[in-house]
Motif scaffolding. Structure first.
Motif, PDB file in Angstrom:
ATOM      1  N   ALA A  33      -4.699  84.863  35.309  1.00 18.19           N
ATOM      2  CA  ALA A  33      -4.786  83.404  35.428  1.00 18.19           C
ATOM      3  C   ALA A  33      -3.584  82.885  36.207  1.00 18.19           C
ATOM      4  N   PRO A  34      -3.682  81.677  36.738  1.00 20.81           N
ATOM      5  CA  PRO A  34      -2.499  81.060  37.339  1.00 20.81           C
ATOM      6  C   PRO A  34      -1.367  81.029  36.316  1.00 20.81           C
ATOM      7  N   ALA A  35      -0.140  81.230  36.781  1.00 18.71           N
ATOM      8  CA  ALA A  35       1.013  81.333  35.890  1.00 18.71           C
ATOM      9  C   ALA A  35       1.147  80.111  34.978  1.00 18.71           C
ATOM     10  N   ALA A  36       0.771  78.954  35.474  1.00 22.62           N
ATOM     11  CA  ALA A  36       0.892  77.732  34.669  1.00 22.62           C
ATOM     12  C   ALA A  36       0.004  77.778  33.435  1.00 22.62           C
ATOM     13  N   ARG A  37      -1.125  78.521  33.503  1.00 19.02           N
ATOM     14  CA  ARG A  37      -2.028  78.606  32.348  1.00 19.02           C
ATOM     15  C   ARG A  37      -1.716  79.806  31.458  1.00 19.02           C
ATOM     16  N   MET A  38      -1.061  80.838  32.012  1.00 21.91           N
ATOM     17  CA  MET A  38      -0.768  82.045  31.248  1.00 21.91           C
ATOM     18  C   MET A  38       0.730  82.079  30.945  1.00 21.91           C
ATOM     19  N   ASP A  39       1.187  81.132  30.145  1.00 28.95           N
ATOM     20  CA  ASP A  39       2.613  81.066  29.840  1.00 28.95           C
ATOM     21  C   ASP A  39       2.972  82.067  28.735  1.00 28.95           C
ATOM     22  N   GLN A  40       4.259  82.146  28.412  1.00 30.48           N
ATOM     23  CA  GLN A  40       4.739  83.125  27.438  1.00 30.48           C
ATOM     24  C   GLN A  40       4.062  82.952  26.080  1.00 30.48           C
ATOM     25  N   LYS A  41       3.824  81.723  25.679  1.00 28.98           N
ATOM     26  CA  LYS A  41       3.226  81.457  24.371  1.00 28.98           C
ATOM     27  C   LYS A  41       1.788  81.941  24.299  1.00 28.98           C
ATOM     28  N   ARG A  42       1.050  81.845  25.401  1.00 26.21           N
ATOM     29  CA  ARG A  42      -0.366  82.188  25.387  1.00 26.21           C
ATOM     30  C   ARG A  42      -0.594  83.697  25.490  1.00 26.21           C
ATOM     31  N   ARG A  43       0.322  84.425  26.085  1.00 26.26           N
ATOM     32  CA  ARG A  43       0.080  85.846  26.374  1.00 26.26           C
ATOM     33  C   ARG A  43      -0.250  86.687  25.148  1.00 26.26           C
ATOM     34  N   PRO A  44       0.491  86.570  24.039  1.00 28.95           N
ATOM     35  CA  PRO A  44       0.121  87.366  22.849  1.00 28.95           C
ATOM     36  C   PRO A  44      -1.265  87.011  22.315  1.00 28.95           C
ATOM     37  N   LEU A  45      -1.661  85.741  22.430  1.00 27.56           N
ATOM     38  CA  LEU A  45      -2.980  85.328  21.973  1.00 27.56           C
ATOM     39  C   LEU A  45      -4.067  85.965  22.829  1.00 27.56           C
ATOM     40  N   VAL A  46      -3.868  85.979  24.143  1.00 24.69           N
ATOM     41  CA  VAL A  46      -4.813  86.620  25.056  1.00 24.69           C
ATOM     42  C   VAL A  46      -4.851  88.123  24.790  1.00 24.69           C
ATOM     43  N   ALA A  47      -3.689  88.719  24.509  1.00 21.53           N
ATOM     44  CA  ALA A  47      -3.638  90.155  24.228  1.00 21.53           C
ATOM     45  C   ALA A  47      -4.498  90.514  23.024  1.00 21.53           C
ATOM     46  N   ARG A  48      -4.509  89.654  22.007  1.00 18.08           N
ATOM     47  CA  ARG A  48      -5.350  89.916  20.836  1.00 18.08           C
ATOM     48  C   ARG A  48      -6.833  89.889  21.207  1.00 18.08           C
ATOM     49  N   GLN A  49      -7.209  88.964  22.077  1.00 14.37           N
ATOM     50  CA  GLN A  49      -8.608  88.900  22.508  1.00 14.37           C
ATOM     51  C   GLN A  49      -8.976  90.120  23.354  1.00 14.37           C
ATOM     52  N   LEU A  50      -8.056  90.559  24.190  1.00 11.17           N
ATOM     53  CA  LEU A  50      -8.285  91.767  24.970  1.00 11.17           C
ATOM     54  C   LEU A  50      -8.420  92.978  24.058  1.00 11.17           C
TER      55      LEU A  50
END
Length: 298
Positions: free
Chosen positions: A265-282
């Motif tokens: 995603a664009p860096a503005a949408r994939m910030d540090q806070k969101r990354r662990p949440l996305v990792a769980r979905q992955l």
């Protein structure tokens, strides 16, 4: 299949420790009479004229199916042979790339030829066909573009993808080949390799600009891969176009990483806070694909 650790939770176990469990040989040497299961299923008994050395070598290969690491003494005990005999058998497997010796730990591991056979079986199942509905659902859940990728030497190839429905999104890169150290999927898969395997992929004297790494780049890669192992997922920030990717691996029944799933995603949408949440979905999508693969293998 071994239980997976949540991407942001360290397992606490030392991956180098083979554990105290004693190995059992996959089967006794020589011919055997048909047991109740054989008679029920119609399976044939062992060969009438077995070749002991071939039998032992094949039983060693089956041990690598069930155990990530193997000590010489454990192999000898499981086969019921002397250490010298087990050493000769393992040396022949190493010679033909079916096994690999880790001199620093004095252990034997599955070699590239054995892994290639396993990957060939997975390819024959057409992992892309199984992954497409998983990726499509994942792209809707995350609302970002997702990919499935596999290692090809020191590079990764995107073999399937599903785009986000957003106007501003990362394009589907299916079919593209990228340097593994410069992608999240590549880092996730490289983190599964040993130091000696990494050195084989990225030799210090490499003249290839695509695969070669400077001494500083190699040191930085090893440091980042250590962080990937600790977190359970990889990230990559592509600065020219300000795209951030998060990736986690897909494993087979032997707990070996055979592919990786990412979200970009664009860096503005994939910030540090969101990354662990996305990792769980992955991670959840990877587990779903692993189950599909296991059922396909039977």
């Amino acid at each position: 299949m071994a239980a997976r650790t949540a991407p942001d939770e360290p397992s606490g176990a030392d991956p180098r420790d083979p554990g105290p469990a004693r190995l059992r040989s996959p089967g006794p040497a020589g011919p055997r009479g048909p047991g109740p299961d054989d008679r029920a299923s119609g399976a044939a008994a062992g060969p009438a004229y077995p070749i002991a050395s071939v039998d032992n070598a094949l039983r060693l290969l089956l041990m690598f199916r069930d155990h990530k690491r193997l000590r010489l003494s454990e192999a000898a005990e499981a086969l019921g042979v002397a250490d010298s005999t087990a050493h000769r058998l393992l040396a022949m497997l190493v010679h033909h790339d079916f096994a690999r010796r880790d001199d620093s730990l004095r252990l034997y591991l599955a070699g590239p030829a054995l892994l290639e056979i396993g990957l060939a079986a997975v390819r024959n199942l057409d992992i892309r066909h199984l992954a497409r509905p998983v990726l499509a659902e994942l792209a809707q859940q995350i609302d970002e573009t997702v990919h499935l990728a596999q290692l090809e030497g020191g590079r990764i190839r995107y073999i399937a993808g599903a785009e986000s429905g957003r106007d501003l999104r990362v394009a589907d890169r299916t079919g593209q080949l990228m340097p593994a150290p410069r992608t999240a999927t590549g880092k996730a898969l490289l983190a599964e390799l040993t130091t000696s395997q990494l050195d084989e992929l990225f030799p210090a004297d490499s003249s290839s600009p695509a695969d070669g790494l400077t001494a500083a780049e190699r040191a930085a890669l090893h440091e980042e891969l250590a962080h990937v192992r600790e977190r359970g997922y990889a990230t990559n920030h592509r600065e020219p176009d300000e795209v951030v990717s998060v990736a986690t691996v897909v494993r087979d029944r032997r707990d070996i990483a055979i592919a990786a799933i990412n979200a970009s995603a664009p860096a503005a949408r994939m910030d540090q806070k969101r990354r662990p949440l996305v990792a769980r979905q992955l991670h959840a999508a990877a587990v779903q694909l692993e189950r599909l693969l296991a059922n396909a293998v039977g």
